[in-house]
Design a protein around this motif. Structure first.
Motif, PDB file in Angstrom:
ATOM      1  N   GLY A   1       0.777  -1.262  -0.225  1.00 55.01           N
ATOM      2  CA  GLY A   1       0.131  -0.134  -0.073  1.00 55.01           C
ATOM      3  C   GLY A   1       0.968   1.285   0.030  1.00 55.01           C
ATOM      4  O   GLY A   1       0.717   2.070  -0.638  1.00 55.01           O
ATOM      5  N   GLY A   2       1.840   1.207   0.724  1.00 53.84           N
ATOM      6  CA  GLY A   2       2.751   2.539   0.800  1.00 53.84           C
ATOM      7  C   GLY A   2       3.448   2.694  -0.631  1.00 53.84           C
ATOM      8  O   GLY A   2       3.785   3.817  -0.952  1.00 53.84           O
ATOM      9  N   ARG A   3       3.850   1.749  -1.352  1.00 57.51           N
ATOM     10  CA  ARG A   3       4.484   1.842  -2.440  1.00 57.51           C
ATOM     11  C   ARG A   3       3.470   2.137  -3.476  1.00 57.51           C
ATOM     12  O   ARG A   3       3.944   3.155  -4.431  1.00 57.51           O
ATOM     13  CB  ARG A   3       5.244   0.641  -2.946  1.00 57.51           C
ATOM     14  CG  ARG A   3       6.286   0.262  -1.996  1.00 57.51           C
ATOM     15  CD  ARG A   3       7.164  -1.098  -2.574  1.00 57.51           C
ATOM     16  NE  ARG A   3       6.295  -2.183  -1.956  1.00 57.51           N
ATOM     17  CZ  ARG A   3       6.102  -3.458  -2.550  1.00 57.51           C
ATOM     18  NH1 ARG A   3       6.255  -3.551  -3.913  1.00 57.51           N
ATOM     19  NH2 ARG A   3       5.430  -4.487  -2.195  1.00 57.51           N
ATOM     20  N   LEU A   4       2.364   2.050  -3.506  1.00 59.24           N
ATOM     21  CA  LEU A   4       1.379   2.426  -4.477  1.00 59.24           C
ATOM     22  C   LEU A   4       0.839   3.799  -4.205  1.00 59.24           C
ATOM     23  O   LEU A   4       0.791   4.607  -5.135  1.00 59.24           O
ATOM     24  CB  LEU A   4      -0.032   1.476  -4.281  1.00 59.24           C
ATOM     25  CG  LEU A   4       0.311  -0.059  -5.096  1.00 59.24           C
ATOM     26  CD1 LEU A   4      -1.076  -1.002  -4.493  1.00 59.24           C
ATOM     27  CD2 LEU A   4       0.379   0.068  -6.386  1.00 59.24           C
ATOM     28  N   LEU A   5       0.855   4.034  -3.067  1.00 60.43           N
ATOM     29  CA  LEU A   5       0.574   5.470  -2.702  1.00 60.43           C
ATOM     30  C   LEU A   5       1.597   6.411  -3.025  1.00 60.43           C
ATOM     31  O   LEU A   5       1.577   7.688  -3.169  1.00 60.43           O
ATOM     32  CB  LEU A   5      -0.022   5.548  -0.996  1.00 60.43           C
ATOM     33  CG  LEU A   5      -1.334   5.056  -0.684  1.00 60.43           C
ATOM     34  CD1 LEU A   5      -1.531   5.148   0.612  1.00 60.43           C
ATOM     35  CD2 LEU A   5      -2.443   6.035  -1.235  1.00 60.43           C
ATOM     36  N   ALA A   6       2.800   6.009  -2.943  1.00 61.45           N
ATOM     37  CA  ALA A   6       4.027   6.612  -3.264  1.00 61.45           C
ATOM     38  C   ALA A   6       4.110   6.837  -4.972  1.00 61.45           C
ATOM     39  O   ALA A   6       5.065   7.739  -5.253  1.00 61.45           O
ATOM     40  CB  ALA A   6       5.260   6.156  -2.581  1.00 61.45           C
ATOM     41  N   GLY A   7       3.420   6.153  -5.746  1.00 63.86           N
ATOM     42  CA  GLY A   7       3.417   6.410  -6.956  1.00 63.86           C
ATOM     43  C   GLY A   7       4.123   5.368  -8.106  1.00 63.86           C
ATOM     44  O   GLY A   7       4.529   5.764  -9.152  1.00 63.86           O
ATOM     45  N   ALA A   8       4.290   4.326  -7.272  1.00 62.91           N
ATOM     46  CA  ALA A   8       4.919   3.130  -8.098  1.00 62.91           C
ATOM     47  C   ALA A   8       4.158   2.905  -9.288  1.00 62.91           C
ATOM     48  O   ALA A   8       3.106   2.690  -9.295  1.00 62.91           O
ATOM     49  CB  ALA A   8       4.931   1.921  -7.060  1.00 62.91           C
TER      50      ALA A   8
END
Length: 480
Positions: free
Chosen positions: A390-397
């Motif tokens: 989730g953190g990586r997706l929210l960071a724009g991965a």
């Protein structure tokens, strides 16, 4: 206990506290108080989550000998606060675990579920290890460990002082975070001297849609305080129902699927309550809404069984709506086969599934099956550790690996910040407002990222708290 440079102001006869988790990170809550007589009190025993490749090793090394712990006190049931209790027991702990009645009930279902996951993950991992000629690895803990742990839980109601060991009493006050969540307050009498220590657990919000506000608490000498949102304010603009409605209408227009990763306890119930509100306002779109998590289903049943913990607003609603977590179109998915069938159904639909950081559970499968289709949306409903999926997706991965397969991120990624069960810096400051800063000898910031904690520390210094520390993992310090 960690390298020698992590110890601070220690003398042989000092009372001391060591921070073995949720220290400059938001998971793995574990704080060990050692009295002058050598007795040890453990505050929480949480699992690290979303820490990438380090997660397994951090969960296996707790930093202390479980056999030496005399008693444990649990602030609330969330896995990042309770999830290593079965390992504690498996490693030799044999004392009592004090918590609120609702926490006892929720912890039972969460730890049983977690134990099954540990055993399943170990079985899967050992198949791969065997192919690589690596030695067999035991699960972090077993269902038997979880069963033994649950027998040790001792319920204590809010507002009542209870003896935990000789010279030490505990009292719980409502933290307003999830059902049964508590702030922990200790009175420690040794050699005719009284020391008062308060541990916030996780502090909720003062305008929560379901729960009562955090309660005031007695003056403390030392405070351990969470700081997850210590540098931000939750958006007071759009309400959660309005934001959900926006995302639902968007996915209807695209004829896709809306995936809502949500923790089983707290967040899932808040989503259901918000959708129920839309139905009461006659604005809930007529599509299917799936709760795909047996644990979430069971947790929702538990939450419903404690209506006295709800705030006045929801109790008023319940006079005309006896189930504020149900609405038309709601379907519960229990079996794995039923969950898999959702992959073959065409949208529009909403799928609510655990876990909230998308690092485990059925929601991870749903994301892997929807993330490459631009018709779909994946919307996070709470905090995600930066290294989690989730953190990586929210960071724009733009590309993420899920179960060993790389996926292009074509689905729309979003978040609803208004749904956080953690208080922002105004809520955290309000929780402290019942304290005289001059009487607080030291305030420790835990359960937060270092940059956030640094900013929150500056705010608290301006409010008059003279001595604020941000401990690292395994840091140990003497208490006067």
């Amino acid at each position: 206990m960690g390298p020698p440079w992590t110890r601070y102001y220690l003398k042989i006869a000092d009372m001391k506290i060591a921070f073995h988790g949720a220290a400059q990170t938001v998971t793995g809550s574990k704080h060990l108080v050692t009295l002058k007589n050598g007795k040890k009190i453990l505050l929480d025993c949480g699992m690290f989550q979303g820490m990438g490749r380090d997660t397994e090793a951090m969960n296996r090394d707790m930093g202390f000998d479980a056999r030496e712990v005399d008693v444990m006190i649990l602030s609330h049931a969330h896995i990042d606060h309770s999830g290593l209790i079965p390992k504690l027991v498996g490693d030799g702990f044999n004392g009592k675990i004090f918590c609120t009645p609702a926490t006892k009930t929720l912890t039972a279902i969460l730890l049983e579920d977690s134990a099954e996951i540990q055993e399943s993950d170990a079985k899967f991992s050992n198949k791969k290890r065997a192919q690589q000629h690596l030695p067999y690895q035991e699960p972090l803990y077993t269902s038997a460990d979880a069963e033994r742990a649950l027998e040790m839980l001792v319920p204590v109601e809010y507002g009542q002082w209870a003896n935990v060991i000789e010279g030490v009493e505990v009292m719980f006050t409502d933290a307003g975070h999830i059902i049964g969540s508590a702030c922990v307050h200790l009175k420690i009498n040794e050699n005719g001297k009284l020391l008062r220590l308060s541990f916030s657990g996780d502090i909720g919000r003062y305008r929560d849609v379901i729960l009562k506000s955090p309660d005031v608490f007695p003056q403390a000498d030392y405070i351990l305080m969470e700081s997850t949102y210590g540098n931000s304010l939750h958006d007071p603009g759009d309400s959660t129902p309005e934001l959900l409605l926006k995302w639902i209408r968007d996915v209807i227009s695209k004829k896709g699927k809306l995936i809502l990763p949500a923790f089983s306890v707290g967040r899932t119930q808040e989503i259901l309550f918000a959708l129920n509100q839309l139905e009461l306002e006659n604005t809930l779109p007529d599509i299917d809404y799936y709760v795909d998590s047996p644990l979430s289903i069971e947790a929702t049943s538990v939450v419903k069984s404690y209506p006295s913990y709800f705030n006045r607003n929801i109790q008023q609603i319940m006079k005309t709506d006896n189930d504020p977590f149900a609405f038309r179109g709601l379907k519960y998915v229990k079996t794995v086969e039923q969950s898999k069938q959702l992959n073959y159904l065409n949208g529009p639909m909403v799928i609510i599934s655990a876990s909230g950081m998308a690092d485990a559970g059925r929601v991870k499968h749903h994301i892997s099956n929807t993330i490459e289709n631009s018709r779909n949306s994946i919307v996070f409903t709470g905090y995600c550790e930066p290294r989690s999926l989730g953190g990586r997706l929210l960071a724009g991965a733009k590309e993420v690996g899920i179960y060993g397969v790389d996926h292009q991120v074509n689905a729309e990624i979003g978040s609803i910040r208004s749904m956080s069960a953690h208080g922002d810096y105004e809520d955290l400051s309000q929780w402290l407002s019942c304290q005289d800063p001059k009487l607080v000898k030291k305030l420790f910031l835990v359960h937060g990222e270092p940059d956030v904690q640094g900013e929150f520390k500056k705010r608290l210094l301006k409010k008059g708290f003279p001595d604020i520390m941000i401990p690292e993992r395994h840091f140990e310090i003497g208490l006067d």
